[in-house]
Scaffold this active site. Structure first.
Site, mmCIF file in Angstrom:
data_model
loop_
_atom_site.group_PDB
_atom_site.id
_atom_site.type_symbol
_atom_site.label_atom_id
_atom_site.label_comp_id
_atom_site.label_asym_id
_atom_site.label_seq_id
_atom_site.Cartn_x
_atom_site.Cartn_y
_atom_site.Cartn_z
ATOM 1 N N ARG A 12 0.859 -1.175 0.000
ATOM 2 C CA ARG A 12 0.000 0.000 0.000
ATOM 3 C C ARG A 12 0.901 1.232 0.000
ATOM 4 O O ARG A 12 2.061 1.162 0.399
ATOM 5 C CB ARG A 12 -0.888 0.012 1.247
ATOM 6 C CG ARG A 12 -1.959 -1.061 1.231
ATOM 7 C CD ARG A 12 -2.545 -1.287 2.618
ATOM 8 N NE ARG A 12 -3.251 -0.117 3.125
ATOM 9 C CZ ARG A 12 -3.757 -0.034 4.347
ATOM 10 N NH1 ARG A 12 -3.617 -1.030 5.184
ATOM 11 N NH2 ARG A 12 -4.411 1.047 4.740
ATOM 12 N N SER A 14 0.505 4.132 1.665
ATOM 13 C CA SER A 14 0.422 5.035 2.818
ATOM 14 C C SER A 14 1.804 5.179 3.455
ATOM 15 O O SER A 14 2.674 4.307 3.289
ATOM 16 C CB SER A 14 -0.561 4.476 3.858
ATOM 17 O OG SER A 14 -0.010 3.325 4.490
ATOM 18 N N THR A 129 -12.314 6.852 16.356
ATOM 19 C CA THR A 129 -11.998 5.479 15.945
ATOM 20 C C THR A 129 -13.160 4.900 15.151
ATOM 21 O O THR A 129 -14.316 5.179 15.447
ATOM 22 C CB THR A 129 -11.703 4.550 17.145
ATOM 23 O OG1 THR A 129 -11.421 3.239 16.658
ATOM 24 C CG2 THR A 129 -12.884 4.459 18.114
ATOM 25 N N SER A 131 -12.976 1.508 14.615
ATOM 26 C CA SER A 131 -12.796 0.094 14.918
ATOM 27 C C SER A 131 -13.930 -0.424 15.792
ATOM 28 O O SER A 131 -14.129 0.062 16.914
ATOM 29 C CB SER A 131 -11.453 -0.108 15.634
ATOM 30 O OG SER A 131 -11.434 -1.312 16.354
ATOM 31 N N ARG A 134 -12.562 -1.609 19.123
ATOM 32 C CA ARG A 134 -12.277 -0.572 20.117
ATOM 33 C C ARG A 134 -13.574 0.015 20.691
ATOM 34 O O ARG A 134 -13.685 0.244 21.892
ATOM 35 C CB ARG A 134 -11.433 0.541 19.491
ATOM 36 C CG ARG A 134 -9.990 0.118 19.206
ATOM 37 C CD ARG A 134 -9.241 1.185 18.446
ATOM 38 N NE ARG A 134 -7.827 0.837 18.265
ATOM 39 C CZ ARG A 134 -7.124 1.130 17.185
ATOM 40 N NH1 ARG A 134 -7.690 1.795 16.176
ATOM 41 N NH2 ARG A 134 -5.857 0.784 17.095
ATOM 42 N N ARG A 151 -11.806 7.399 9.860
ATOM 43 C CA ARG A 151 -11.032 6.511 8.997
ATOM 44 C C ARG A 151 -9.812 7.255 8.488
ATOM 45 O O ARG A 151 -9.613 8.407 8.782
ATOM 46 C CB ARG A 151 -11.909 6.062 7.799
ATOM 47 C CG ARG A 151 -12.981 5.027 8.100
ATOM 48 C CD ARG A 151 -12.464 3.595 8.123
ATOM 49 N NE ARG A 151 -11.418 3.339 7.151
ATOM 50 C CZ ARG A 151 -11.620 3.154 5.846
ATOM 51 N NH1 ARG A 151 -12.836 3.191 5.358
ATOM 52 N NH2 ARG A 151 -10.617 2.925 5.025
ATOM 53 N N GLY A 152 -9.017 6.550 7.714
ATOM 54 C CA GLY A 152 -7.807 7.152 7.148
ATOM 55 C C GLY A 152 -6.572 6.553 7.792
ATOM 56 O O GLY A 152 -6.659 5.949 8.865
ATOM 57 N N ASN A 153 -5.418 6.711 7.134
ATOM 58 C CA ASN A 153 -4.195 6.165 7.727
ATOM 59 C C ASN A 153 -3.837 6.966 8.978
ATOM 60 O O ASN A 153 -4.434 7.998 9.276
ATOM 61 C CB ASN A 153 -3.054 6.131 6.699
ATOM 62 C CG ASN A 153 -2.667 7.515 6.194
ATOM 63 O OD1 ASN A 153 -2.414 8.426 6.971
ATOM 64 N ND2 ASN A 153 -2.624 7.669 4.875
#
Length: 311
Positions: A12, A14, A129, A131, A134, A151-153
């Site tokens: 990837r 990122s 988050t 997730s 989480r 979201r996002g890196n």
């Protein structure tokens, strides 16, 4: 191996993924000084999409384009975070794991600009988050906090935090270390507070099954204890047939005497139901341990819990 050997590494694009590839390149060069490497970056559908992962078909959104480069012969090696590789289905036909690198820190980290710990955060604090793992665990342990989708890196999420889109973030300790952002960590959360995802902190090397040269070249980068831990963890996830909306957590631990333990947890999305299983194996095959822990969770009702969650 011939000095002129070239290994093309698919990844990837990122910043974190590229940092991970750099680690592999360095370790590979130290092992085989004559080897040359070339990075083949790809932006995956998971990287482009900012909505819920389930709408893209789950975690495979981060790996399928990388798999395609490998299978098409345009790359010889793929570097993956094990936690991003689906375990409810096998690896794409024609590919295999060549090595699991020595495991990094598996804990989750709290990033809070004011330096507060998780227990010090006031009611209503917005935690960024997306997730489900989480969110479920925070709902159980800290129900007064509010999770906001993000979201996002990791770099992008830190930018969003700095822009005020959340008051704090939960990110992987290992990920922040890989991008040189360890100083942003306010608190590394104990595993009892935040059980990690399957495959946390592990980088995996994937090759074509018939590419014995590359497999042989990278095999010695692997760590035997990590292989045992990850094999048990991924079998647990495979038997549970969890999907990307099911909050499942767990980790294996290889001990010096050869014993291997595996903890597995399944949550309802609101954190109100928590299933827990923890077993040890001596020289037991890691996959058998993974199956055994999954069966213990299924006996507690994991199948009904997972199937009741829309995805």
């Amino acid at each position: 191996m011939a000095v002129s050997e070239l290994i093309r590494i698919a990844t990837r694009s990122s910043p974190m993924a590229l940092a991970q590839v750099e680690r592999v390149r360095q370790e590979l060069t130290a092992l085989h000084p004559g080897v040359r490497t070339e990075v083949v970056p790809v932006t995956t559908s998971g990287d482009r999409w900012q909505g819920a992962l389930s709408e893209l078909g789950g975690k495979g959104a981060f790996t399928k384009e990388v798999d395609a480069l490998l299978l098409a012969g345009r790359a010889d090696l793929a570097v993956h975070c094990v936690k991003d590789v689906p375990a409810d289905r096998p690896l794409p036909a024609g590919t295999t794991w060549a090595a699991f690198l020595k495991r990094d820190d598996l804990r989750d980290a709290l990033v809070h600009p004011g330096g507060l710990t998780l227990d010090e955060l006031p009611p209503g604090t917005r935690i960024g988050t997306s997730s489900v793992r989480r969110v479920a665990q925070l709902s159980t342990s800290h129900p007064h906090l509010r999770c906001v989708p993000m979201r996002g890196n990791a770099n992008r999420r830190l930018e969003k935090l700095d822009a005020g889109e959340a008051d704090a973030l939960l990110l992987a300790v290992s990920g922040l270390e890989r991008i040189g952002m360890r100083d942003r960590i306010t608190e590394a959360l104990p595993l009892e507070t935040m059980c990690p995802p399957i495959g946390a902190g592990v980088l995996a090397l994937q090759c074509r099954e018939d590419d014995s040269e590359t497999i042989e070249a990278v095999a010695d980068l692997g760590d035997a204890d990590t292989w045992r831990e990850v094999t048990a963890e991924r079998m647990l996830l495979h038997v549970l047939q969890g999907h990307c909306n099911s909050p499942i957590a767990g980790y294996g631990r290889a001990e010096r005497g050869g014993r291997l333990s595996l903890r597995g947890r399944v949550f309802s999305p609101d954190g109100k139901t928590v299933l827990d299983a923890h077993e040890w194996a001596g020289p037991l095959d890691p996959a058998t341990l993974g199956t055994s822990v999954a069966v213990a969770l299924l006996r507690q009702g994991a199948r009904q819990l997972i199937d009741a969650i829309p995805h």
